[in-house]
Design a protein around this motif. Structure first.
Motif, PDB file in Angstrom:
ATOM      1  N   ASP A 180       5.489 -13.049 -10.949  1.00  0.00           N
ATOM      2  CA  ASP A 180       5.016 -12.289  -9.801  1.00  0.00           C
ATOM      3  C   ASP A 180       3.497 -12.334  -9.723  1.00  0.00           C
ATOM      4  O   ASP A 180       2.810 -12.370 -10.751  1.00  0.00           O
ATOM      5  CB  ASP A 180       5.491 -10.836  -9.931  1.00  0.00           C
ATOM      6  N   SER A 181       2.953 -12.329  -8.526  1.00  0.00           N
ATOM      7  CA  SER A 181       1.515 -12.517  -8.332  1.00  0.00           C
ATOM      8  C   SER A 181       0.690 -11.254  -8.531  1.00  0.00           C
ATOM      9  O   SER A 181      -0.544 -11.298  -8.438  1.00  0.00           O
ATOM     10  CB  SER A 181       1.249 -13.071  -6.928  1.00  0.00           C
ATOM     11  N   LEU A 182       1.320 -10.111  -8.806  1.00  0.00           N
ATOM     12  CA  LEU A 182       0.571  -8.866  -9.002  1.00  0.00           C
ATOM     13  C   LEU A 182      -0.318  -8.968 -10.241  1.00  0.00           C
ATOM     14  O   LEU A 182       0.176  -9.232 -11.342  1.00  0.00           O
ATOM     15  CB  LEU A 182       1.531  -7.694  -9.157  1.00  0.00           C
ATOM     16  N   ILE A 183      -1.618  -8.745 -10.077  1.00  0.00           N
ATOM     17  CA  ILE A 183      -2.502  -8.743 -11.237  1.00  0.00           C
ATOM     18  C   ILE A 183      -2.981  -7.336 -11.583  1.00  0.00           C
ATOM     19  O   ILE A 183      -3.438  -7.091 -12.701  1.00  0.00           O
ATOM     20  CB  ILE A 183      -3.716  -9.665 -11.040  1.00  0.00           C
ATOM     21  N   GLY A 184      -2.867  -6.416 -10.636  1.00  0.00           N
ATOM     22  CA  GLY A 184      -3.294  -5.056 -10.929  1.00  0.00           C
ATOM     23  C   GLY A 184      -3.234  -4.173  -9.692  1.00  0.00           C
ATOM     24  O   GLY A 184      -2.821  -4.607  -8.618  1.00  0.00           O
ATOM     25  N   LYS A 185      -3.669  -2.928  -9.893  1.00  0.00           N
ATOM     26  CA  LYS A 185      -3.609  -1.941  -8.818  1.00  0.00           C
ATOM     27  C   LYS A 185      -4.866  -1.086  -8.869  1.00  0.00           C
ATOM     28  O   LYS A 185      -5.312  -0.696  -9.947  1.00  0.00           O
ATOM     29  CB  LYS A 185      -2.373  -1.046  -8.990  1.00  0.00           C
ATOM     30  N   ILE A 186      -5.418  -0.827  -7.706  1.00  0.00           N
ATOM     31  CA  ILE A 186      -6.508   0.136  -7.577  1.00  0.00           C
ATOM     32  C   ILE A 186      -5.916   1.379  -6.936  1.00  0.00           C
ATOM     33  O   ILE A 186      -5.335   1.319  -5.855  1.00  0.00           O
ATOM     34  CB  ILE A 186      -7.652  -0.429  -6.717  1.00  0.00           C
ATOM     35  N   ILE A 187      -6.036   2.513  -7.622  1.00  0.00           N
ATOM     36  CA  ILE A 187      -5.451   3.765  -7.135  1.00  0.00           C
ATOM     37  C   ILE A 187      -6.576   4.788  -7.002  1.00  0.00           C
ATOM     38  O   ILE A 187      -7.404   4.932  -7.906  1.00  0.00           O
ATOM     39  CB  ILE A 187      -4.365   4.290  -8.095  1.00  0.00           C
ATOM     40  N   VAL A 188      -6.606   5.472  -5.880  1.00  0.00           N
ATOM     41  CA  VAL A 188      -7.663   6.457  -5.645  1.00  0.00           C
ATOM     42  C   VAL A 188      -7.055   7.816  -5.324  1.00  0.00           C
ATOM     43  O   VAL A 188      -5.955   7.911  -4.793  1.00  0.00           O
ATOM     44  CB  VAL A 188      -8.604   6.018  -4.502  1.00  0.00           C
ATOM     45  N   THR A 194       3.722  21.032  -8.196  1.00  0.00           N
ATOM     46  CA  THR A 194       3.085  21.095  -6.881  1.00  0.00           C
ATOM     47  C   THR A 194       2.257  19.829  -6.656  1.00  0.00           C
ATOM     48  O   THR A 194       1.974  19.082  -7.589  1.00  0.00           O
ATOM     49  CB  THR A 194       2.172  22.327  -6.759  1.00  0.00           C
ATOM     50  N   VAL A 195       1.874  19.624  -5.406  1.00  0.00           N
ATOM     51  CA  VAL A 195       1.066  18.459  -5.039  1.00  0.00           C
ATOM     52  C   VAL A 195      -0.365  18.908  -4.811  1.00  0.00           C
ATOM     53  O   VAL A 195      -0.617  19.875  -4.083  1.00  0.00           O
ATOM     54  CB  VAL A 195       1.634  17.786  -3.771  1.00  0.00           C
ATOM     55  N   HIS A 196      -1.292  18.188  -5.432  1.00  0.00           N
ATOM     56  CA  HIS A 196      -2.722  18.479  -5.269  1.00  0.00           C
ATOM     57  C   HIS A 196      -3.414  17.241  -4.719  1.00  0.00           C
ATOM     58  O   HIS A 196      -3.441  16.188  -5.361  1.00  0.00           O
ATOM     59  CB  HIS A 196      -3.362  18.863  -6.610  1.00  0.00           C
ATOM     60  N   GLY A 197      -3.975  17.350  -3.532  1.00  0.00           N
ATOM     61  CA  GLY A 197      -4.744  16.262  -2.963  1.00  0.00           C
ATOM     62  C   GLY A 197      -3.884  15.122  -2.447  1.00  0.00           C
ATOM     63  O   GLY A 197      -2.690  15.284  -2.152  1.00  0.00           O
ATOM     64  N   HIS A 198      -4.503  13.948  -2.351  1.00  0.00           N
ATOM     65  CA  HIS A 198      -3.857  12.779  -1.762  1.00  0.00           C
ATOM     66  C   HIS A 198      -4.244  11.544  -2.575  1.00  0.00           C
ATOM     67  O   HIS A 198      -5.397  11.409  -2.998  1.00  0.00           O
ATOM     68  CB  HIS A 198      -4.315  12.601  -0.305  1.00  0.00           C
ATOM     69  N   TRP A 232       0.889  -1.179   0.000  1.00  0.00           N
ATOM     70  CA  TRP A 232       0.000   0.000   0.000  1.00  0.00           C
ATOM     71  C   TRP A 232       0.915   1.213   0.000  1.00  0.00           C
ATOM     72  O   TRP A 232       1.865   1.285   0.769  1.00  0.00           O
ATOM     73  CB  TRP A 232      -0.865  -0.100   1.248  1.00  0.00           C
ATOM     74  N   GLU A 233       0.663   2.160  -0.894  1.00  0.00           N
ATOM     75  CA  GLU A 233       1.504   3.361  -0.989  1.00  0.00           C
ATOM     76  C   GLU A 233       0.628   4.609  -1.032  1.00  0.00           C
ATOM     77  O   GLU A 233      -0.495   4.564  -1.541  1.00  0.00           O
ATOM     78  CB  GLU A 233       2.387   3.317  -2.247  1.00  0.00           C
ATOM     79  N   GLU A 234       1.182   5.709  -0.524  1.00  0.00           N
ATOM     80  CA  GLU A 234       0.454   6.971  -0.495  1.00  0.00           C
ATOM     81  C   GLU A 234       1.335   8.117  -0.976  1.00  0.00           C
ATOM     82  O   GLU A 234       2.553   8.072  -0.832  1.00  0.00           O
ATOM     83  CB  GLU A 234       0.005   7.304   0.933  1.00  0.00           C
ATOM     84  N   ALA A 235       0.712   9.135  -1.510  1.00  0.00           N
ATOM     85  CA  ALA A 235       1.394  10.385  -1.817  1.00  0.00           C
ATOM     86  C   ALA A 235       0.430  11.535  -1.524  1.00  0.00           C
ATOM     87  O   ALA A 235      -0.728  11.472  -1.938  1.00  0.00           O
ATOM     88  CB  ALA A 235       1.833  10.433  -3.278  1.00  0.00           C
ATOM     89  N   PRO A 236       0.892  12.541  -0.797  1.00  0.00           N
ATOM     90  CA  PRO A 236       2.199  12.649  -0.147  1.00  0.00           C
ATOM     91  C   PRO A 236       2.236  11.835   1.145  1.00  0.00           C
ATOM     92  O   PRO A 236       1.212  11.308   1.573  1.00  0.00           O
ATOM     93  CB  PRO A 236       2.300  14.145   0.154  1.00  0.00           C
ATOM     94  N   SER A 237       3.414  11.768   1.766  1.00  0.00           N
ATOM     95  CA  SER A 237       3.515  11.087   3.049  1.00  0.00           C
ATOM     96  C   SER A 237       2.761  11.876   4.106  1.00  0.00           C
ATOM     97  O   SER A 237       2.926  13.096   4.203  1.00  0.00           O
ATOM     98  CB  SER A 237       4.982  10.963   3.475  1.00  0.00           C
ATOM     99  N   HIS A 293       4.220   4.208  -9.069  1.00  0.00           N
ATOM    100  CA  HIS A 293       4.296   5.524  -9.717  1.00  0.00           C
ATOM    101  C   HIS A 293       2.934   6.205  -9.910  1.00  0.00           C
ATOM    102  O   HIS A 293       2.873   7.441  -9.954  1.00  0.00           O
ATOM    103  CB  HIS A 293       5.022   5.417 -11.067  1.00  0.00           C
ATOM    104  N   PRO A 294       1.793   5.456 -10.018  1.00  0.00           N
ATOM    105  CA  PRO A 294       0.526   6.168 -10.246  1.00  0.00           C
ATOM    106  C   PRO A 294       0.136   7.157  -9.160  1.00  0.00           C
ATOM    107  O   PRO A 294      -0.515   8.163  -9.457  1.00  0.00           O
ATOM    108  CB  PRO A 294      -0.496   5.022 -10.344  1.00  0.00           C
ATOM    109  N   VAL A 295       0.506   6.903  -7.894  1.00  0.00           N
ATOM    110  CA  VAL A 295       0.092   7.867  -6.860  1.00  0.00           C
ATOM    111  C   VAL A 295       0.765   9.217  -7.083  1.00  0.00           C
ATOM    112  O   VAL A 295       0.162  10.274  -6.855  1.00  0.00           O
ATOM    113  CB  VAL A 295       0.359   7.347  -5.426  1.00  0.00           C
TER     114      VAL A 295
END
Length: 448
Positions: free
Chosen positions: A382-390, A328-332, A238-243, A296-298
């Motif tokens: 590798d077992s990764l089948i995809g990513k859900i990014i919000v 600049t960073v907009h949102g999360h 699980w990854e987030e931007a920004p921290s 990278h999508p976040v």
């Protein structure tokens, strides 16, 4: 700009690169193993070439076969994605010798920053803090002497490679002696290099990484940071931007250090500098990933910059279009990695045929998947089948959107990590961003 690009990968990252190419008006070539003959990236590409049997060593890691496919199809450039040959200097060099552009850094930069011990030395030389450790690769006798001097706990780490392999945490001399042998064997099997070095083990740090872009005209930029502390056995989930943990001052320091180190390495293209941040707010360089990252999508969602397109443009010799003050960073944004694994069975792999899949949609939801209904997830990779990014206006909205998206996601026929993410999205510690790199392992070892 290139007319045709070969993508030396599979799954969601192959599709991600192909979509960027299509927007740039570039034709694409897929490569595939016999196990992936009906894969989505093969069907999406303009052309496709089989490069060998199911085993990755005979297909996706087969440099000669990939170069031959590029020559046969007239591809001017190769994008390696991530994993497989993405950080392989020999592959980048083979592309250069064949007159094909490698969409990534130079083989010299890959060699320098791919050797963690050498990367640590470079960081130290330009004033970027590093975790206390051995100045170079060590023999078992040297490791024991160092341990006696600096004390435990320590990390035994592979000098080559990454992805959490070749790493052991040791808390006494007896554990160290055993770990040196096991880690060397694991590193040699994974990377062909059993060299090791030691680092002081930081208790409960946060894992922060900084995305950089560097062109061939002297411009080096950062795209701010990502928080990657929610990990299982050093594999990010699980990854987030920004921290949610960095102060503005600490953010500025880490991002400036990342750009300084990338410049010192003579780096070009997209790369990621990884850091550990301790409870007192001190940060330490960990390693550099010389490729595009799974997460990278976040960064794309909060900055509005298409990192894969920029990789291609940089490789084609174009200039970056921004100044640092323009970014600049907009949102999360939050990314949930969806793996074909069963959390109820200790995250045991769950290959098989996807009988049904419904992806979430709606405002602020992005789905990067390499599989769909009727597709077979093979057991070889590798077992990764995809990513859900919000994305949300702030972290609270991003979490709410993530819960909604995970509730909408439906998959039948295989087990996935999506229900595990859904439970995490309600965890009080996660909601409060009160986590660290050992958080998940501790939680799984002692469930509440």
């Amino acid at each position: 700009m290139f007319r045709k690009v070969l993508i030396a990968n599979r799954g969601e990252i192959a599709l991600r690169v192909m979509r960027a190419c299509r927007e740039l008006g570039i034709r694409t070539v897929a490569v595939y193993s016999e196990a992936d003959a009906q894969a989505r990236h093969v069907r999406y590409a303009d052309e496709a070439r089989c490069i060998g049997p199911a085993a990755a060593s005979r297909s996706y890691l087969n440099i000669e076969a990939i170069i031959a496919a590029a020559r046969e199809t007239g591809a001017e450039a190769i994008h390696p994605g991530y994993g497989f040959l993405a950080e392989n200097a020999e592959f980048a060099r083979a592309c250069r010798e064949a007159g094909i552009v490698f969409i990534g850094p130079s083989p010299e930069a890959i060699t320098l920053m791919g050797d963690k011990a050498e990367a640590r030395k470079l960081a130290d030389s330009v004033g970027v803090p590093v975790v206390p450790g051995t100045p170079d690769k060590v023999t078992p006798d040297e490791a024991l002497t160092f341990a006696d001097r600096i004390g435990f706990p320590l990390m035994v780490k592979a000098a080559a490679g990454g992805g959490g392999r070749g790493i052991r945490v040791v808390r006494n001399r007896a554990e160290l002696e055993q770990a040196l042998e096991v880690a060397a064997q694991e590193a040699h099997a994974a990377f062909g290099d059993g060299a090791l070095y030691l680092e002081k083990f930081l208790e409960r740090p946060r894992h922060i990484e900084v995305q950089v872009l560097v062109d061939h005209h002297g411009t080096a930029l950062h795209l701010f940071e990502r928080e990657c502390s929610i990990q299982r056995r050093r594999q990010k989930l699980w990854e987030e931007a920004p921290s949610p943990a960095l102060t503005p001052g600490l953010r500025a320091q880490i991002c400036e250090a990342a750009v300084r180190l990338a410049r010192a390495a003579g780096y070009t293209n997209a790369g990621t500098l990884e850091f550990l941040v301790d409870a007192g707010g001190s940060f330490y360089f960990l390693e550099m990933n010389t490729r595009v990252q799974v997460e990278h999508p976040v960064t794309e969602l909060v900055t509005g910059i298409d990192i894969v397109k920029e990789q291609i443009r940089i490789a084609a010799g174009e200039r970056l279009l921004w100044r640092q003050e323009d970014i600049t960073v907009h949102g999360h944004a939050i990314e949930f990695r969806v793996n074909a694994e069963d959390p109820a069975l200790g995250f045991f792999p769950s290959p098989g045929v996807i009988e049904r899949m419904e992806l979430p949609s709606g405002p602020g939801v992005r789905c990067d998947f390499g599989f769909g209904p009727g597709d077979e997830v093979p057991p070889y990779y590798d077992s990764l089948i995809g990513k859900i990014i919000v994305w949300g206006r702030d972290r609270t909205e991003a979490l709410a959107r993530g819960r909604r998206a995970l509730d909408e996601f439906v998959v039948e026929g295989i087990a996935t990590t999506a229900p595990f993410h859904r439970a995490l999205a309600d965890d009080p510690a996660v909601l409060a961003a009160a986590y660290h790199v050992q958080f998940l392992d501790e939680r799984l070892a002692h469930p509440q």
